[in-house]
Design an enzyme around this catalytic site. Structure first.
Site: not given
Length: 674
Positions: A256, A295
């Site tokens: 990720e 993120c």
């Protein structure tokens, strides 16, 4: 000065030579040191595989789910200590709710889903059995069992608690031990959380180890039973993926990473529409939460050309109200970046964005910081750019300033907006603010393949919507392309990352024994006592009751029709029923057959059966006419203990006629006293 320890082989290891100093994001002074401990990574792997793995695999899915719930409760009672530490990362109290409370909440969700969606067993059945032979003596079944290796979790600095717990929850639920490597800049918060979990006594020995500092040759020692789950930059992910052992041994690698997430204001979301206000509120929140170090933060704000001016003005007005400073100060709405080094990185990225976009808000030279003990070294104000030619832009679609920075971009129509979104090369999340279903569908069809999550919000959902930047444990968290191609969480989907899917083939008896679920064709067990008189623990898988038969009469059919009001022509009109290709003439109601079936197998006296909670997979296979006789076979298919008082029994129910043809089949669920 906090001495941040690593935990390996059942003991704590203090920092050693070459330890890194960690500085407070608030005032810039040294607060901790970490790393340099003398760790034998092969011994750590062996310890996890020989001690932690077997201990976890001895537990059923439900046992491990209960462990997660207990861990969540334990941490929830001690989270204030984590709050107090986390302020020095630059996080505000609201940021703590995302990180610390969010992590604890993730444990609760996986605990709940584990109890509801996984069996109280050691093997997960992935789909129904497959008939591989004509008579059914040879069948197949896809199953999943825990990997017998180690999960290596490499986490980012921005979420020292959630980032760890959102990986540990599915890992432990799968039955796999973990070695956690937090980012050094915030590892003191992670270490405190790990200490709590270990002190709880809830985790088996070897289930959890912690590396604060460098991982040395750890990744070089992994094999095909191990998993690496990484969160961080694309550059680091690329470097780790290239580790020879990872490629050669087909080590599972979940990433990720960088993501230029976008948010689209729909063409219908004019300033007088509620969607406009919802967008502005969420955009400001996503720019400033965690000082933009998320993120999932909104980096590109796509606005219809005719709405770019009012949208910019509304955003600037809201951003101007954001107070910055010591996150411990009650009036602070945005804290600092994690470090002075991170500020320099953000400033470098801002310079790139300035080459093709105009800064419309944010002064880097003057900041009024709240709090007396505050240095400006790690603080950056909210920065808003406007890129008027996004089609020609390069940096705006590839440069992520990991801070409170976003860029406005005008678009012509929804097709153009999708094109701009997709220029990011793959993201964790894209959002759309619209009340028009056509716009939403068009966006999904044109951009769905480029994003791990599409978040659509409007006046109908805004009150309960969790937000563009909130990954939820129920849903996958990851994205294609630039975002890394991984999928974390996602409920039980996330658990499957740490398990091996295997196709087993054999007789029904073998498949039933391995899967702890009876399937047709496996041996049936008979008892003198009616199964409804036997407790949950007394019942055996495969225990079967065969009922007497009952003749269905025309009077039964007509009475049921008038009594219930279901006078559908197939039950009442012979000629019309014959004209239907599915019926030979008037037939019995399917639900009449179910009612008669219950009358054939129910034991009426008070006993261990507490409640009928439903039925699954009902199928009517052959019509029943007046004059036919039906009988029931009732078999214990699966047992799932729910608590100390009762458990769920899943019964396989088959209705046959006088010729032994199956006319209906379903699964009955009852709650039975233990």
């Amino acid at each position: 000065m906090i001495e941040v320890n690593s935990f390996a082989l059942g003991g704590w290891h203090a920092p050693g030579a070459g330890a890194s100093l960690i500085y407070s994001a608030i005032h810039g002074r040294e607060i901790a040191r970490a790393g340099g401990a003398a760790l034998d990574f092969q011994d750590m792997l062996d310890h996890a595989k020989s001690v932690g793995g077997p201990a976890l695999r001895k537990l059923t899915f439900h046992d491990r789910a209960k462990m997660l719930k207990a861990l969540a409760q334990y941490l929830g009672e001690r989270k204030q200590a984590l709050y107090d530490l986390s302020f020095d990362t630059g996080a505000t109290q609201k940021d703590h709710l995302i990180d610390i409370d969010g992590g604890i909440g993730t444990l609760f969700v996986f605990a709940s889903k584990g109890r509801r969606e996984l069996p109280d067993a050691h093997v997960y059945l992935d789909g129904p059995p497959e008939l591989l032979s004509r008579s059914g003596t040879f069948q197949g079944q896809h199953i999943a069992t825990p990997l017998q290796g180690v999960a290596v979790h490499i986490n980012a600095y921005n979420f020292p608690v959630w980032g760890m717990l959102e990986k540990l929850a599915p890992t432990f639920l799968a039955g796999v031990p973990a070695i956690v490597k937090p980012a050094t800049a915030s590892c003191y918060v992670t270490e405190a959380c790990v200490r709590m979990m270990l002190e709880s006594g809830l985790l088996p020995d070897g289930a959890l180890q912690l590396v604060c500092g460098r991982t040395g040759d750890l990744l070089d020692r992994l094999d095909g039973q191990d998993v690496v789950s990484f969160t961080g930059s694309a550059a680091t992910a690329t470097m780790l993926r290239a580790t020879p052992s990872i490629a050669q041994n087909s080590v599972r690698f979940i990433a990720e990473q960088d993501s230029l997430n976008g948010a689209v204001l729909g063409p219908d979301a004019t300033p007088d529409a509620l969607e406009f206000d919802i967008f502005i509120k969420e955009a400001v929140r996503e720019i400033t939460a965690k000082a933009g170090q998320k993120c999932t933060g909104m980096r590109r704000l796509l606005i219809p050309e005719n709405l770019i001016d009012p949208a910019r003005e509304a955003l600037v007005a809201k951003l101007a109200t954001i107070t910055i400073g010591d996150p411990r100060h009650e009036d602070t709405r945005m804290g600092a970046l994690i470090s002075a080094d991170q500020k320099q990185d953000v400033l470098a990225k801002i310079s790139k964005l300035e080459s093709e976009a105009e800064r419309v808000f944010g002064d880097l030279t003057t900041m009024d910081l709240l709090g007396k003990d505050t240095a400006p070294d790690a603080f950056v104000p909210p920065i808003l750019f406007q890129c008027n030619n996004p089609d020609a832009a390069v940096e705006a679609h590839r440069t992520e300033a990991f801070g409170p920075v976003a860029t406005l971009m005008p678009y012509r129509d929804i097709e153009h907006a999708s094109h701009l979104l997709n220029k990011g090369g793959g993201s964790l999340v894209a959002s759309l603010f619209t009340h028009d279903v056509g716009t939403a569908k068009a966006m999904v069809m044109s951009s769905g393949a480029f994003h791990g999550r599409l978040y659509i919000n409007n006046r109908d959902s805004a009150k309960e919507a969790t937000g563009h930047g909130s990954p939820l444990p129920h849903m996958v968290h990851g994205g294609p392309g630039r975002a890394g191609g991984g999928e974390e969480m996602g409920g039980i989907r996330g658990v499957m990352h740490y398990m091996q899917r295997t196709a087993i083939q054999g007789s029904p008896q073998m498949l039933s024994a391995i899967g702890e679920t009876w399937i047709p064709g496996a041996p049936e067990i008979s008892h003198d006592a009616h199964p409804f008189t036997r407790t949950f623990h007394e019942l055996d898988l495969g225990e079967t009751f065969n009922s007497d038969s009952r003749k269905v009469t025309l009077e039964d059919i007509e009475h049921f029709a008038h009594f219930t009001g279901d006078t559908f022509y197939a039950h009442m009109d012979e000629e019309a029923a014959k004209a239907n290709p599915f019926f030979p003439g008037r037939v019995a109601h399917g639900y009449l057959l179910l009612s008669f079936a219950a009358g054939l197998f129910v034991q009426p006296d008070p006993g261990p059966v507490l409640a009928n909670t439903g039925l699954d997979n009902l199928r009517f296979m052959k019509p029943v006419q007046a004059g036919d006789a039906i009988k029931v076979r009732l078999t214990v298919k699966r047992k799932t203990l729910r608590n100390d008082e009762y458990g769920e029994v899943r019964w396989h129910v088959t209705l046959t006629n006088q010729d032994d043809d199956t006319v209906a089949e379903y699964e009955l669920l009852t709650m039975n006293a233990v």
